[in-house]
Design a protein around this motif. Structure first.
Motif, mmCIF file in Angstrom:
data_model
loop_
_atom_site.group_PDB
_atom_site.id
_atom_site.type_symbol
_atom_site.label_atom_id
_atom_site.label_comp_id
_atom_site.label_asym_id
_atom_site.label_seq_id
_atom_site.Cartn_x
_atom_site.Cartn_y
_atom_site.Cartn_z
ATOM 1 N N MET A 1 2.020 -0.889 0.781
ATOM 2 C CA MET A 1 3.342 -1.841 0.593
ATOM 3 C C MET A 1 4.765 -1.259 0.249
ATOM 4 S SD MET A 1 2.023 -4.292 2.314
ATOM 5 C CE MET A 1 3.480 -5.943 2.820
ATOM 6 N N HIS A 2 4.120 -0.139 -0.650
ATOM 7 C CA HIS A 2 5.515 0.545 -0.917
ATOM 8 C C HIS A 2 6.523 0.912 -0.102
ATOM 9 C CE1 HIS A 2 7.728 3.523 -3.412
ATOM 10 N NE2 HIS A 2 7.715 4.335 -2.242
ATOM 11 N N PRO A 3 6.786 0.912 0.538
ATOM 12 C CA PRO A 3 7.911 0.818 1.872
ATOM 13 C C PRO A 3 8.536 -0.216 1.997
ATOM 14 C CG PRO A 3 6.048 1.936 3.033
ATOM 15 C CD PRO A 3 5.738 1.747 2.031
ATOM 16 N N LEU A 4 7.770 -1.443 1.488
ATOM 17 C CA LEU A 4 8.636 -2.666 1.659
ATOM 18 C C LEU A 4 9.151 -3.363 0.461
ATOM 19 C CD1 LEU A 4 6.213 -4.222 4.108
ATOM 20 C CD2 LEU A 4 8.047 -3.442 4.545
ATOM 21 N N THR A 5 8.694 -2.670 -0.571
ATOM 22 C CA THR A 5 9.486 -2.705 -2.526
ATOM 23 C C THR A 5 10.804 -1.816 -2.399
ATOM 24 O OG1 THR A 5 8.665 -0.317 -3.252
ATOM 25 C CG2 THR A 5 7.404 -2.225 -3.488
ATOM 26 N N ALA A 6 11.650 -2.411 -3.410
ATOM 27 C CA ALA A 6 12.934 -1.899 -3.708
ATOM 28 C C ALA A 6 12.753 -0.608 -3.925
ATOM 29 C CB ALA A 6 13.074 -2.496 -4.691
ATOM 30 N N ARG A 7 11.766 0.175 -4.240
ATOM 31 C CA ARG A 7 11.701 1.765 -4.711
ATOM 32 C C ARG A 7 10.527 2.125 -3.599
ATOM 33 N NH1 ARG A 7 7.847 3.136 -9.526
ATOM 34 N NH2 ARG A 7 8.557 4.809 -8.628
ATOM 35 N N GLY A 8 10.817 1.699 -2.909
ATOM 36 C CA GLY A 8 10.515 2.370 -1.552
ATOM 37 C C GLY A 8 11.338 2.417 0.002
ATOM 38 N N ILE A 9 12.238 1.507 -0.339
ATOM 39 C CA ILE A 9 13.819 1.273 0.434
ATOM 40 C C ILE A 9 14.049 2.129 0.398
ATOM 41 C CG2 ILE A 9 15.551 -0.015 1.043
ATOM 42 C CD1 ILE A 9 13.194 -2.279 1.154
ATOM 43 N N HIS A 10 14.503 2.455 -1.757
ATOM 44 C CA HIS A 10 15.124 3.338 -1.661
ATOM 45 C C HIS A 10 14.849 5.080 -1.571
ATOM 46 C CE1 HIS A 10 16.689 5.888 -5.025
ATOM 47 N NE2 HIS A 10 17.915 5.265 -4.584
ATOM 48 N N HIS A 60 9.557 1.264 10.194
ATOM 49 C CA HIS A 60 8.435 2.761 10.572
ATOM 50 C C HIS A 60 8.054 3.503 9.538
ATOM 51 C CE1 HIS A 60 11.427 3.577 14.098
ATOM 52 N NE2 HIS A 60 10.123 2.506 14.313
ATOM 53 N N PRO A 61 8.558 3.297 8.372
ATOM 54 C CA PRO A 61 7.888 3.990 7.228
ATOM 55 C C PRO A 61 7.036 3.122 6.510
ATOM 56 C CG PRO A 61 10.219 3.449 6.498
ATOM 57 C CD PRO A 61 10.455 3.117 8.015
ATOM 58 N N GLN A 62 7.159 1.926 6.810
ATOM 59 C CA GLN A 62 5.174 1.006 6.966
ATOM 60 C C GLN A 62 4.666 1.846 7.667
ATOM 61 O OE1 GLN A 62 4.862 -0.894 4.198
ATOM 62 N NE2 GLN A 62 2.594 -1.417 4.659
ATOM 63 N N LEU A 63 4.417 1.547 9.286
ATOM 64 C CA LEU A 63 3.926 2.195 9.724
ATOM 65 C C LEU A 63 2.702 3.694 9.392
ATOM 66 C CD1 LEU A 63 5.001 1.184 13.161
ATOM 67 C CD2 LEU A 63 3.490 -0.222 11.340
ATOM 68 N N ALA A 64 3.591 4.516 8.772
ATOM 69 C CA ALA A 64 4.236 5.833 8.891
ATOM 70 C C ALA A 64 2.637 5.616 7.352
ATOM 71 C CB ALA A 64 4.626 6.687 8.558
ATOM 72 N N TRP A 65 2.809 4.918 6.495
ATOM 73 C CA TRP A 65 2.600 4.675 5.062
ATOM 74 C C TRP A 65 0.862 4.021 5.482
ATOM 75 C CZ3 TRP A 65 3.449 5.991 0.045
ATOM 76 C CH2 TRP A 65 3.024 4.781 -0.897
ATOM 77 N N MET A 66 0.518 3.265 6.550
ATOM 78 C CA MET A 66 -0.071 2.612 6.859
ATOM 79 C C MET A 66 -1.038 3.636 7.553
ATOM 80 S SD MET A 66 0.539 -1.416 8.087
ATOM 81 C CE MET A 66 -1.026 -1.184 9.029
ATOM 82 N N SER A 67 -0.857 4.689 7.832
ATOM 83 C CA SER A 67 -1.396 5.483 8.952
ATOM 84 C C SER A 67 -1.574 6.553 7.776
ATOM 85 C CB SER A 67 -0.359 5.948 9.993
ATOM 86 O OG SER A 67 0.272 7.448 9.630
ATOM 87 N N ALA A 107 -2.874 4.780 18.180
ATOM 88 C CA ALA A 107 -2.467 6.374 18.620
ATOM 89 C C ALA A 107 -0.487 6.318 19.427
ATOM 90 C CB ALA A 107 -2.493 7.332 18.978
ATOM 91 N N THR A 108 -0.566 5.323 20.142
ATOM 92 C CA THR A 108 1.231 5.059 20.732
ATOM 93 C C THR A 108 2.321 4.559 19.882
ATOM 94 O OG1 THR A 108 0.001 3.946 22.847
ATOM 95 C CG2 THR A 108 0.398 5.841 22.838
ATOM 96 N N THR A 109 1.340 3.600 18.842
ATOM 97 C CA THR A 109 2.314 2.808 18.577
ATOM 98 C C THR A 109 2.437 2.969 16.712
ATOM 99 O OG1 THR A 109 0.353 1.013 18.481
ATOM 100 C CG2 THR A 109 2.072 0.156 20.532
ATOM 101 N N TRP A 110 0.662 1.885 16.472
ATOM 102 C CA TRP A 110 1.699 1.981 14.668
ATOM 103 C C TRP A 110 0.732 2.984 13.884
ATOM 104 C CZ3 TRP A 110 -2.289 2.089 10.996
ATOM 105 C CH2 TRP A 110 -3.574 1.921 11.654
ATOM 106 N N LEU A 111 0.886 3.907 15.039
ATOM 107 C CA LEU A 111 0.310 5.702 14.180
ATOM 108 C C LEU A 111 0.600 6.508 14.358
ATOM 109 C CD1 LEU A 111 -3.989 5.422 13.342
ATOM 110 C CD2 LEU A 111 -2.226 5.156 12.130
ATOM 111 N N PRO A 112 2.254 6.268 14.550
ATOM 112 C CA PRO A 112 2.806 7.481 15.214
ATOM 113 C C PRO A 112 2.538 8.968 14.716
ATOM 114 C CG PRO A 112 4.014 6.228 13.813
ATOM 115 C CD PRO A 112 3.167 5.277 14.337
ATOM 116 N N TYR A 113 2.612 8.646 13.457
ATOM 117 C CA TYR A 113 2.522 10.432 12.829
ATOM 118 C C TYR A 113 1.345 10.975 12.651
ATOM 119 C CZ TYR A 113 7.205 8.390 11.591
ATOM 120 O OH TYR A 113 8.071 8.244 11.889
ATOM 121 N N GLY A 114 0.013 10.516 13.105
ATOM 122 C CA GLY A 114 -1.204 10.531 12.762
ATOM 123 C C GLY A 114 -1.744 10.976 13.994
ATOM 124 N N ASP A 115 -1.486 9.871 15.233
ATOM 125 C CA ASP A 115 -1.863 9.755 16.364
ATOM 126 C C ASP A 115 -2.876 9.705 16.296
ATOM 127 O OD1 ASP A 115 -2.257 12.592 16.782
ATOM 128 O OD2 ASP A 115 -0.844 12.207 18.865
#
Length: 169
Positions: A1-10, A60-67, A107-115
């Motif tokens: 969940m890091h991208p959704l935290t204050a530090r992640g947004i920063h 987008h950062p959360q999806l990349a983190w999840m991927s 591959a085409t939606t929530w894992l765009p960086y790893g596909d």
């Protein structure tokens, strides 16, 4: 969940700003101004916030983190040795190996960086990106092919949680 935290947004906003400041291409700066302006002109504040800012800063950062989490088994305590393909077969995984529709959707939606070709690329990093889908069809499956992402006994989330728990003494 890091991208959704204050530090992640920063970290996201700092990275975006640094990318714009240190970019030699003037087109990036123009695009960074044109996209929000077009969203505002076509849909007002709602388009700007929901169509540009929230996706870019949070989604987008959360999806990349999840991927990154979903494509690896970093938490497993096993040390693996052998050929690069064997080592990566233990570190990587393939989501939805039995459902091509879900694999394509991921591959085409929530894992765009790893596909979902991360395994093929990790096992054979010198192969060009456009050959990875063909290579992946010829590789043996990774050691762990989950049945689901979040729910179920063979899900990615359950495997990570189990690996993170301290072993009983």
């Amino acid at each position: 969940m890091h991208p959704l935290t204050a530090r992640g947004i920063h970290a996201t906003t700092t990275g975006l700003a640094a990318g714009l400041r240190h970019s030699p291409a003037a087109g990036r700066l123009a695009a960074a101004a044109a996209v929000p302006a077009a969203a505002y002109l076509t849909s007002g504040w709602t388009g700007l916030i929901c169509g540009v800012l929230l996706p870019r800063l949070l989604l987008h950062p959360q999806l990349a983190w999840m991927s990154l989490l979903a494509e690896h088994t970093w938490y497993d305590p096993d040390t693996r040795a052998g050929t690069p393909a064997w080592v990566e077969a233990g570190r990587c995984l393939r989501l939805y190996p039995r459902n091509r529709a879900l694999a394509h959707l991921a591959a085409t939606t929530w894992l765009p960086y790893g596909d979902l070709h991360h395994y093929a690329h990790s096992a054979h990093p010198s192969i060009r990106w456009n050959y990875l889908p063909t290579l992946e069809r010829h590789l043996d499956p990774p050691h762990f092919t989950p049945d689901a992402l979040l729910l179920g006994p063979r899900s990615v989330a359950r495997r990570h949680l189990t690996a993170l728990q301290a072993p009983a003494v």
